[in-house]
Design a protein around this motif. Structure first.
Motif, PDB file in Angstrom:
ATOM      1  N   THR A  55      47.392  33.426  42.650  1.00  0.00           N
ATOM      2  CA  THR A  55      47.651  34.529  42.293  1.00  0.00           C
ATOM      3  C   THR A  55      48.019  34.292  40.689  1.00  0.00           C
ATOM      4  O   THR A  55      48.636  33.382  40.580  1.00  0.00           O
ATOM      5  N   LEU A  56      47.639  35.068  40.197  1.00  0.00           N
ATOM      6  CA  LEU A  56      47.792  35.040  38.439  1.00  0.00           C
ATOM      7  C   LEU A  56      48.695  36.352  38.198  1.00  0.00           C
ATOM      8  O   LEU A  56      47.777  37.535  38.095  1.00  0.00           O
ATOM      9  N   CYS A  64      47.628  35.067  52.241  1.00  0.00           N
ATOM     10  CA  CYS A  64      46.796  36.310  52.090  1.00  0.00           C
ATOM     11  C   CYS A  64      45.977  36.706  53.312  1.00  0.00           C
ATOM     12  O   CYS A  64      46.167  35.588  54.147  1.00  0.00           O
ATOM     13  N   GLN A  65      45.234  37.590  53.597  1.00  0.00           N
ATOM     14  CA  GLN A  65      44.280  37.750  54.239  1.00  0.00           C
ATOM     15  C   GLN A  65      42.716  38.095  54.107  1.00  0.00           C
ATOM     16  O   GLN A  65      42.676  38.729  53.188  1.00  0.00           O
ATOM     17  N   GLU A  76      51.616  33.910  35.023  1.00  0.00           N
ATOM     18  CA  GLU A  76      52.402  32.931  36.180  1.00  0.00           C
ATOM     19  C   GLU A  76      51.577  32.732  37.368  1.00  0.00           C
ATOM     20  O   GLU A  76      50.962  33.490  37.663  1.00  0.00           O
ATOM     21  N   PHE A  77      51.333  31.447  37.624  1.00  0.00           N
ATOM     22  CA  PHE A  77      50.312  31.025  38.568  1.00  0.00           C
ATOM     23  C   PHE A  77      51.045  30.718  39.834  1.00  0.00           C
ATOM     24  O   PHE A  77      52.324  30.232  39.877  1.00  0.00           O
ATOM     25  N   THR A 113      46.214  43.550  42.417  1.00  0.00           N
ATOM     26  CA  THR A 113      47.441  44.294  42.754  1.00  0.00           C
ATOM     27  C   THR A 113      47.766  44.873  41.298  1.00  0.00           C
ATOM     28  O   THR A 113      47.211  44.607  40.366  1.00  0.00           O
ATOM     29  N   GLN A 114      49.008  45.836  41.194  1.00  0.00           N
ATOM     30  CA  GLN A 114      49.561  46.264  40.146  1.00  0.00           C
ATOM     31  C   GLN A 114      49.547  45.447  38.831  1.00  0.00           C
ATOM     32  O   GLN A 114      49.097  45.249  37.894  1.00  0.00           O
ATOM     33  N   ASP A 115      50.175  44.184  39.177  1.00  0.00           N
ATOM     34  CA  ASP A 115      50.451  43.200  38.249  1.00  0.00           C
ATOM     35  C   ASP A 115      49.961  41.603  38.422  1.00  0.00           C
ATOM     36  O   ASP A 115      50.100  40.741  37.832  1.00  0.00           O
ATOM     37  N   ARG A 116      48.988  41.578  39.488  1.00  0.00           N
ATOM     38  CA  ARG A 116      48.492  40.254  40.034  1.00  0.00           C
ATOM     39  C   ARG A 116      47.215  40.348  40.137  1.00  0.00           C
ATOM     40  O   ARG A 116      46.534  41.376  40.749  1.00  0.00           O
ATOM     41  N   VAL A 117      46.415  39.215  39.950  1.00  0.00           N
ATOM     42  CA  VAL A 117      45.044  39.060  40.252  1.00  0.00           C
ATOM     43  C   VAL A 117      45.039  38.180  41.417  1.00  0.00           C
ATOM     44  O   VAL A 117      45.768  37.033  41.337  1.00  0.00           O
ATOM     45  N   LEU A 118      44.340  38.256  42.642  1.00  0.00           N
ATOM     46  CA  LEU A 118      44.317  37.379  43.830  1.00  0.00           C
ATOM     47  C   LEU A 118      43.111  36.765  44.020  1.00  0.00           C
ATOM     48  O   LEU A 118      42.069  37.608  43.975  1.00  0.00           O
ATOM     49  N   LEU A 119      42.937  35.484  43.895  1.00  0.00           N
ATOM     50  CA  LEU A 119      41.929  34.747  43.983  1.00  0.00           C
ATOM     51  C   LEU A 119      41.821  33.974  45.588  1.00  0.00           C
ATOM     52  O   LEU A 119      42.335  33.002  45.574  1.00  0.00           O
TER      53      LEU A 119
END
Ligand SMILES: *Cc1c(COP(=O)(O)O)cnc(C)c1O
Length: 480
Positions: free
Chosen positions: A411-412, A391-392, A385-386, A437-443
């Motif tokens: 976020t992916l 964010c900071q 899910e995109f 995070t637990q279930d997401r990748v943040l770019l």
């Protein structure tokens, strides 16, 4: 099939060396290196067979080949190489802190050949090493003299050793800090052969504490910026102005270790200068009368790794004459990058030309627009899910701690953010570093430059479509 039959069928090194893919590996890494990898791959199989795993003799050669290629790939990943920083930490120490400007890169390439690092082309005579860079530094900071060494830690060591060996340096207990990577001030004092004269308490120290500590053994007074932590509540320590104003003998300099050291003119109103005003300002410290100021080249200066020392001629001269100076000096390539960076600061073009300042001056809206544009370039992938989320970002490098920059990230969301983060990092196109995070990748796109966007998109695509994101033969794995 008994163990011994399988063992007998283990392939010979020479046989594996004939495979085209392995020959290619030899061209890149050299014969000796590849032979060692083949031996280690064969060894690994031998251990597995001896451990009772049944492996068909027909598979042995291809297993050795694929493991050897895997070892080649692992070596490729150890090369010092370009990566894309999507962590949102601007000065990421593990990623080399400030990325350099185009101008700095160009000058580094020129200096890589023979260059006039200690030669005056006008007269043909020997010159001061990196003379122009040092002149620019004086103009930039208002100091009489300047010196550039390997990093700020080296600057601290040099100053303490050259000016205070065997004598006392007064420092507040609240400033006996650890900068990170095990760099602890009390240890630096010890290795420089300087006696710590601690004054005050962890949370409070006063001018009167410093005055009371002055004696005939005093070599200097030092102030060290906390850098990577914040103190709040019942705290007090004298300003650099107050320290400079202390009545002391002429041979006791006041040293200001600023760490990050902001150079931005606080009267110049912009978001960037508002943020950077939170760090002590070098120009101001010099104007106040500090005898020596130390700061890093690859933090808020936005240049190459080096330690900058500016201050009064008398003290800099003493540092220059120290035998340690020769050991701590920087190479011509660093000087070239440094000179270019100083030039950009002097021209007032930092926000346009220095990548660190460009990233810092992006608004959250700018970053959001980039995120949305990148998202449009990505094809949907099943199970992922995109989204674009606020964010900071952080300055990093121990600079402006506790300050968050409003930013945006792609976020992916997927089953395992760890596997996706691994794939992004291990990608054979440019590796991408992310937050997770637990279930997401943040770019976080604040730290990704516009010119890197095509490579960035390429890596995301590759990481998302990789059929098997796990390594072919993890150490000790049970291969079917
Ligand atoms: C970062 C920092 C240092 C170390 O600087 P390097 O250039 O990484 O060696 C020293 N002192 C202070 C106060 C710092 O913030």
């Amino acid at each position: 099939m008994t163990d011994s039959t399988s063992l007998k069928h283990l392939p010979a090194v020479d046989q594996i060396l004939q495979y085209p893919a392995i020959r290619e590996l030899c061209d890149r890494h050299g014969h000796a290196c590849v032979v060692a990898w083949i031996r280690s791959a064969v060894d690994q199989l031998r251990q597995q067979i001896l451990a009772g795993q049944s492996i068909s003799p027909a598979d042995l050669s291809s297993l050795v080949e694929s493991e050897t290629l895997q070892l080649g790939q692992a070596e490729q990943m150890r090369y010092l190489q370009k990566v894309i920083n999507a962590t949102g930490i601007l000065l990421h120490t593990n990623l080399g802190r400030a990325p350099l400007s185009d101008l700095a890169v160009e000058r580094m390439c020129q200096a890589a050949a023979y260059c006039n690092v200690e030669l005056d082309l006008q007269t043909g005579k020997r010159s001061r090493r990196g003379d122009r860079a040092l002149r620019l530094l004086c103009q930039l900071t208002g100091a009489e003299e300047a010196l550039v060494v390997n990093n700020c830690a080296a600057a601290t060591l040099l100053v303490l050793q050259a000016l205070a060996v065997g004598r006392e340096v007064i420092i507040s207990r609240g400033q006996l800090v650890e900068i990170g990577g095990g760099f602890r001030l009390p240890d630096v004092f010890r290795s420089a052969g300087v006696l710590l004269k601690e004054v005050g308490t962890t949370n409070r120290s006063y001018v009167s504490d410093y005055e009371a500590a002055l004696n005939e053994q005093t070599a200097a007074i030092i102030r060290v910026h906390h850098s990577n932590f914040l103190q709040a509540g019942f705290v007090a320590e004298p300003s650099i102005d107050a320290l400079v104003a202390i009545k002391r003998p002429a041979h006791v300099p006041v040293i200001d270790d600023l760490g990050s050291g902001s150079l931005v003119d606080p009267r110049h109103a912009s978001l960037t200068s508002e943020i950077l005003a939170k760090e002590p300002n070098v120009r101001r410290s010099i104007a106040t009368g500090a005898d020596l100021c130390l700061f890093s080249g690859d933090k808020l200066f936005g240049g190459p790794q080096c330690g900058i020392i500016v201050g009064k001629r008398r003290w800099i001269q003493q540092l220059r004459n120290s035998p340690l100076m020769r050991a701590l000096r920087v190479d011509k390539v660093t000087l070239a990058a440094f000179e270019a960076t100083a030039e950009i600061h002097l021209r007032g073009e930092a926000e346009r030309e220095l990548p660190f300042f460009r990233m810092l001056s992006k608004t959250a809206g700018d970053v959001r627009a980039t995120c949305e544009w990148v998202l449009q370039q990505l094809e949907p992938v099943q199970g992922v899910e995109f989204a674009v989320e606020a964010c900071q970002s952080q300055i990093g490098g121990g600079s402006v701690p506790g300050y968050d920059l409003e930013s945006f990230a792609i976020t992916l969301k997927c089953k395992s953010s760890q596997l996706l983060a691994d794939a992004l990092r291990k990608c054979r196109s440019t590796p991408v570093l992310c937050r997770q995070t637990q279930d997401r990748v943040l770019l976080d796109l604040r730290t990704v430059s516009d010119q890197d966007l095509p490579e960035f998109i390429c890596t995301i695509r590759a990481a998302l479509t990789e059929p098997d994101r796990t390594p072919a033969m993890p150490p000790g794995s049970q291969r079917p």
